[in-house]
Design a protein around this motif. Structure first.
Motif, mmCIF file in Angstrom:
data_model
loop_
_atom_site.group_PDB
_atom_site.id
_atom_site.type_symbol
_atom_site.label_atom_id
_atom_site.label_comp_id
_atom_site.label_asym_id
_atom_site.label_seq_id
_atom_site.Cartn_x
_atom_site.Cartn_y
_atom_site.Cartn_z
ATOM 1 N N ALA A 189 0.872 -1.178 0.000
ATOM 2 C CA ALA A 189 0.000 0.000 0.000
ATOM 3 C C ALA A 189 0.907 1.226 0.000
ATOM 4 C CB ALA A 189 -0.925 0.007 1.212
ATOM 5 N N GLU A 190 0.922 1.947 -1.112
ATOM 6 C CA GLU A 190 1.836 3.072 -1.270
ATOM 7 C C GLU A 190 1.075 4.335 -1.638
ATOM 8 O OE1 GLU A 190 5.760 1.681 -3.318
ATOM 9 O OE2 GLU A 190 4.120 0.516 -4.191
ATOM 10 N N ILE A 191 1.505 5.460 -1.075
ATOM 11 C CA ILE A 191 1.014 6.772 -1.473
ATOM 12 C C ILE A 191 2.210 7.533 -2.031
ATOM 13 C CG2 ILE A 191 -0.104 8.914 -0.783
ATOM 14 C CD1 ILE A 191 -1.283 7.461 1.609
ATOM 15 N N ASN A 192 2.111 7.887 -3.301
ATOM 16 C CA ASN A 192 3.222 8.601 -3.941
ATOM 17 C C ASN A 192 2.691 9.466 -5.081
ATOM 18 O OD1 ASN A 192 5.825 9.401 -4.490
ATOM 19 N ND2 ASN A 192 6.282 7.631 -5.760
ATOM 20 N N PRO A 193 2.610 10.786 -4.838
ATOM 21 C CA PRO A 193 3.123 11.450 -3.642
ATOM 22 C C PRO A 193 2.034 11.750 -2.613
ATOM 23 C CG PRO A 193 2.693 13.079 -5.323
ATOM 24 C CD PRO A 193 2.315 11.744 -5.910
ATOM 25 N N ILE A 194 2.480 11.902 -1.355
ATOM 26 C CA ILE A 194 1.683 12.619 -0.368
ATOM 27 C C ILE A 194 1.969 14.095 -0.609
ATOM 28 C CG2 ILE A 194 1.270 13.053 2.088
ATOM 29 C CD1 ILE A 194 2.659 10.314 2.602
ATOM 30 N N VAL A 195 0.942 14.874 -0.833
ATOM 31 C CA VAL A 195 1.133 16.294 -1.132
ATOM 32 C C VAL A 195 0.807 17.143 0.093
ATOM 33 C CG1 VAL A 195 0.149 18.244 -2.411
ATOM 34 C CG2 VAL A 195 0.796 16.158 -3.623
ATOM 35 N N LEU A 196 1.728 18.017 0.449
ATOM 36 C CA LEU A 196 1.446 19.079 1.409
ATOM 37 C C LEU A 196 1.027 20.289 0.587
ATOM 38 C CD1 LEU A 196 1.504 20.346 4.266
ATOM 39 C CD2 LEU A 196 3.903 20.954 3.816
ATOM 40 N N THR A 197 -0.227 20.693 0.734
ATOM 41 C CA THR A 197 -0.744 21.800 -0.072
ATOM 42 C C THR A 197 -0.333 23.143 0.525
ATOM 43 O OG1 THR A 197 -2.833 21.874 1.152
ATOM 44 C CG2 THR A 197 -2.724 20.389 -0.746
ATOM 45 N N GLU A 198 -0.526 24.179 -0.260
ATOM 46 C CA GLU A 198 -0.171 25.526 0.188
ATOM 47 C C GLU A 198 -0.964 25.946 1.425
ATOM 48 O OE1 GLU A 198 2.193 27.385 -0.697
ATOM 49 O OE2 GLU A 198 2.892 26.559 -2.605
ATOM 50 N N ASP A 199 -2.164 25.387 1.613
ATOM 51 C CA ASP A 199 -2.957 25.732 2.801
ATOM 52 C C ASP A 199 -2.746 24.737 3.949
ATOM 53 O OD1 ASP A 199 -4.225 23.622 1.620
ATOM 54 O OD2 ASP A 199 -6.220 24.544 1.557
ATOM 55 N N GLY A 200 -1.681 23.898 3.860
ATOM 56 C CA GLY A 200 -1.275 23.069 4.993
ATOM 57 C C GLY A 200 -1.948 21.723 5.130
ATOM 58 N N LYS A 201 -2.635 21.231 4.103
ATOM 59 C CA LYS A 201 -3.301 19.936 4.178
ATOM 60 C C LYS A 201 -2.405 18.852 3.584
ATOM 61 C CE LYS A 201 -7.977 21.851 3.735
ATOM 62 N NZ LYS A 201 -9.204 21.890 2.885
ATOM 63 N N LEU A 202 -2.512 17.630 4.118
ATOM 64 C CA LEU A 202 -1.828 16.470 3.560
ATOM 65 C C LEU A 202 -2.834 15.658 2.749
ATOM 66 C CD1 LEU A 202 0.396 15.267 6.554
ATOM 67 C CD2 LEU A 202 1.168 16.375 4.450
ATOM 68 N N ILE A 203 -2.532 15.471 1.464
ATOM 69 C CA ILE A 203 -3.455 14.817 0.538
ATOM 70 C C ILE A 203 -2.731 13.699 -0.195
ATOM 71 C CG2 ILE A 203 -4.993 15.133 -1.438
ATOM 72 C CD1 ILE A 203 -5.947 16.670 0.963
ATOM 73 N N ALA A 204 -3.375 12.541 -0.314
ATOM 74 C CA ALA A 204 -2.844 11.431 -1.109
ATOM 75 C C ALA A 204 -3.156 11.704 -2.574
ATOM 76 C CB ALA A 204 -3.462 10.112 -0.661
#
Length: 360
Positions: A189-204
């Motif tokens: 189970a991989e998440i690539n990329p995990i994104v840190l958005t400009e408003d501070g959220k972590l999104i798969a």
């Protein structure tokens, strides 16, 4: 293993409260336009296929309006890539990316336990990250009795130099990803990329999940048609073979088609192995003599005659093969007896009209 499409994997992530982009999987350009209208922002349209490098294959397109989203979907749907005819696209909001990370839970066969891998750099393959940025990667083996609570995860994130609130958030995401893998019986189970958005959220932003084929029966909601790790949709014969195998745990029957649309005289051989190592050596011997292999079949682990019989019938149903080669390591006398019985029944019924080598 059974691969999940991106949109299926993201539904599992969302079930454990891991952030995913707003969006929906659709099958027509008009549906893509509707989702883009509802999102009310720039979107990305992603063809759903078990292939890597989708952007370079034209399967990922950005759109700044509902109309261009429909055009993007139209250009992707129906496209044939790696044996896939794309019939589904995922329409999602475009993310404002500040930073990217990688996280994976992979079953380590040597350690016989899950291995958690985290990297402060994402987007590229984890092998490339490990080679080019070894200091950005940390990993650990999980004791399945204690699990992977968030304080273990935070320590893993700390090892690559991430601190503060971001460390807390990434630690929580990692512990939840472990639960996704554990609860879905995932081999990876991989998440690539995990994104840190400009408003501070972590999104798969993207994910890849493969489920252990022997655990598929526990997850009917995933709607896995054939529990095999194909890089393309299963063929009709592969579906038939899986129907034989899925409910019968007496021995193993593994079938994969390797050649199609061949004719008599193309030197294509139907292959029937018993035992992985012996099968590989036998296939090498066939290839070294200039023949092609129509399929890989493994019936081993003391299968009943009925399973060997059905395997032989499926091999013979592939088309005009020029020969039938059966070779394996039936070390138990009852296994040799049942295999011989199944083969003889199939050869008498079809009947067998090509040269055959049967070595039990």
């Amino acid at each position: 293993m059974a691969r999940l499409h991106e949109h299926q994997g993201k539904s599992l992530l969302a079930g454990e409260k891991i952030g995913i982009p707003r969006g929906e999987a659709v099958r027509t350009p008009s549906e893509a336009k509707k989702i883009a209208e509802e999102l009310g922002c720039e979107v990305v349209v992603k063809g759903q296929a078990w292939v890597t490098g989708r952007a370079s294959l034209g399967l990922i397109k950005f759109a700044d309006s509902p109309e261009t989203a429909a055009d993007a979907a139209s250009s992707i749907l129906g496209k044939e890539v790696g044996g896939f005819e794309i019939d589904t696209v995922l329409v999602e909001e475009k993310l404002n990316v500040k930073q990217e990370f990688y996280a994976g839970v992979i079953i380590d066969d040597i350690a016989q336990a899950p291995r958690i891998i985290f990297s402060a750099k994402g987007g590229s393959g984890v092998e490339q990250i490990a080679s080019e940025h070894p200091d950005a990667l940390a990993q650990t083996i999980v004791n399945i009795q204690t699990g992977f609570p968030d304080y273990y995860a935070r320590d893993l994130v700390r090892q690559v130099g991430i601190h503060g609130k971001l460390q807390l958030a990434l630690g929580l995401l990692l512990s939840r990803l472990y639960l996704v893998a554990r609860n879905s019986d995932a081999r990876a189970a991989e998440i690539n990329p995990i994104v840190l958005t400009e408003d501070g959220k972590l999104i798969a932003a993207d994910c890849r999940i493969t489920v252990d084929d022997y655990a598929v029966f526990r997850h009917p909601r995933l709607e896995i048609e054939v529990a095999r790790e194909f890089d393309r949709p299963p063929t009709e014969l592969e579906r038939i073979a899986w129907d034989v195998e899925k409910g019968d745990y007496r021995g193993t029957f593994y079938f994969i088609q390797m050649e199609q649309d061949f004719k008599r005289g193309d030197k294509v051989i139907g292959f029937h192995g018993a035992g992985g190592g012996g099968s590989m050596m036998s296939m090498d011997a066939i290839l070294n003599k200039g023949y092609k292999i129509a399929n890989f079949v493994d019936t081993s682990g003391n299968p009943p005659a009925s399973k060997v019989y059905r395997a032989a019938r499926i091999i013979l149903a592939q088309g005009p093969i020029d020969g039938y080669f059966a070779s394996g390591s039936g070390v138990a006398s009852q296994e040799q007896f049942h295999s011989a019985r199944g083969l003889a029944k199939a050869f008498l019924e079809v009947p067998l009209n090509v040269p055959a080598v049967i070595r039990l």
